[in-house]
Design a protein around this motif. Structure first.
Motif, mmCIF file in Angstrom:
data_model
loop_
_atom_site.group_PDB
_atom_site.id
_atom_site.type_symbol
_atom_site.label_atom_id
_atom_site.label_comp_id
_atom_site.label_asym_id
_atom_site.label_seq_id
_atom_site.Cartn_x
_atom_site.Cartn_y
_atom_site.Cartn_z
ATOM 1 N N GLY A 1 0.812 -1.207 0.000
ATOM 2 C CA GLY A 1 0.000 0.000 0.000
ATOM 3 C C GLY A 1 0.847 1.259 0.000
ATOM 4 O O GLY A 1 0.328 2.368 0.016
ATOM 5 N N LYS B 1 -1.718 2.605 -3.800
ATOM 6 C CA LYS B 1 -2.565 2.901 -2.638
ATOM 7 C C LYS B 1 -3.855 2.087 -2.625
ATOM 8 O O LYS B 1 -4.145 1.409 -1.665
ATOM 9 C CB LYS B 1 -2.906 4.399 -2.593
ATOM 10 C CG LYS B 1 -1.700 5.299 -2.541
ATOM 11 C CD LYS B 1 -1.008 5.201 -1.218
ATOM 12 C CE LYS B 1 0.163 6.184 -1.185
ATOM 13 N NZ LYS B 1 1.115 5.937 -0.199
ATOM 14 N N LYS B 2 -4.634 2.187 -3.660
ATOM 15 C CA LYS B 2 -5.947 1.529 -3.667
ATOM 16 C C LYS B 2 -6.055 0.653 -4.908
ATOM 17 O O LYS B 2 -5.997 1.143 -6.025
ATOM 18 C CB LYS B 2 -7.061 2.564 -3.658
ATOM 19 C CG LYS B 2 -7.068 3.414 -2.419
ATOM 20 C CD LYS B 2 -8.462 3.748 -2.003
ATOM 21 C CE LYS B 2 -8.373 4.592 -0.734
ATOM 22 N NZ LYS B 2 -9.322 4.234 0.239
ATOM 23 N N ARG C 1 -3.793 1.031 7.887
ATOM 24 C CA ARG C 1 -3.672 2.461 7.545
ATOM 25 C C ARG C 1 -4.176 3.328 8.687
ATOM 26 O O ARG C 1 -3.566 4.359 8.998
ATOM 27 C CB ARG C 1 -4.443 2.762 6.270
ATOM 28 C CG ARG C 1 -3.772 2.222 5.041
ATOM 29 C CD ARG C 1 -4.551 2.604 3.808
ATOM 30 N NE ARG C 1 -3.943 2.014 2.624
ATOM 31 C CZ ARG C 1 -4.600 1.602 1.564
ATOM 32 N NH1 ARG C 1 -5.918 1.726 1.520
ATOM 33 N NH2 ARG C 1 -3.974 1.085 0.544
ATOM 34 N N ARG D 1 -1.863 6.163 10.830
ATOM 35 C CA ARG D 1 -2.136 7.582 10.597
ATOM 36 C C ARG D 1 -1.862 8.408 11.833
ATOM 37 O O ARG D 1 -1.651 9.590 11.780
ATOM 38 C CB ARG D 1 -3.597 7.796 10.182
ATOM 39 C CG ARG D 1 -3.828 7.429 8.751
ATOM 40 C CD ARG D 1 -5.227 7.750 8.338
ATOM 41 N NE ARG D 1 -5.541 6.900 7.187
ATOM 42 C CZ ARG D 1 -6.729 6.548 6.827
ATOM 43 N NH1 ARG D 1 -7.771 6.961 7.494
ATOM 44 N NH2 ARG D 1 -6.912 5.797 5.776
#
Length: 146
Positions: A64, A68-69, A141, A145
């Motif tokens: 990731g 990312k996605k 994630r 963060r």
């Protein structure tokens, strides 16, 4: 004990890689001086390159960090295609197998079979321990963060 075993395994891998990186150039040098065959060294070198390549591809497709996605099936497909190409190139240039069409097809079929079995096995394990990949990645994630 579990921490010790993990540390032991990691240290062994790191030290082995360092020794390989240091000894391969010397091996080629002394083999060329003596006129010895370097095929074994070339196989060792391409195995080292394959390991580094697979580690990079795993990070590329699954961490990731770079991608990312992306849905998990697309990650698997991307990893499989790039890993197969990279391993094939290492095998071709490293002399892992004869350069005959039957052997090449066999190599690729074996890659697909091993990849499928590993994917199924990991999928079963991951489902039992973490749920879906996308949910686990989202949890990761969120934790990082902060």
């Amino acid at each position: 004990m579990k921490t010790f075993i993990k540390r032991f395994a990691l240290t062994t891998c790191v030290l082995f890689t360092i020794f390989m990186l240091a000894s391969l150039p010397m091996g080629y040098y002394f083999a060329n001086l003596s006129g010895a065959d370097t095929q074994g060294l070339t196989i060792s070198l391409t195995l080292l390159i394959a390991c580094a390549g697979l580690a990079f591809l795993q990070g590329l497709w699954f961490s990731g960090f770079i991608i990312k996605k992306l849905a998990y099936p697309l990650r698997l497909t991307g990893f499989a295609i790039t890993a197969a190409a990279m391993l094939f190139a290492c095998g071709w240039f490293g002399g892992w197998f004869p350069h005959e069409i039957e052997v090449v097809v066999s190599f690729l079929l074996e890659f697909v079979a091993i990849f499928a079995l590993a994917t199924i096995g990991y999928g079963i394990y991951f489902k039992k321990t973490a749920g879906s990949y996308d949910k686990a990645l989202e949890r990761y994630r969120e934790q990082n963060r902060k």
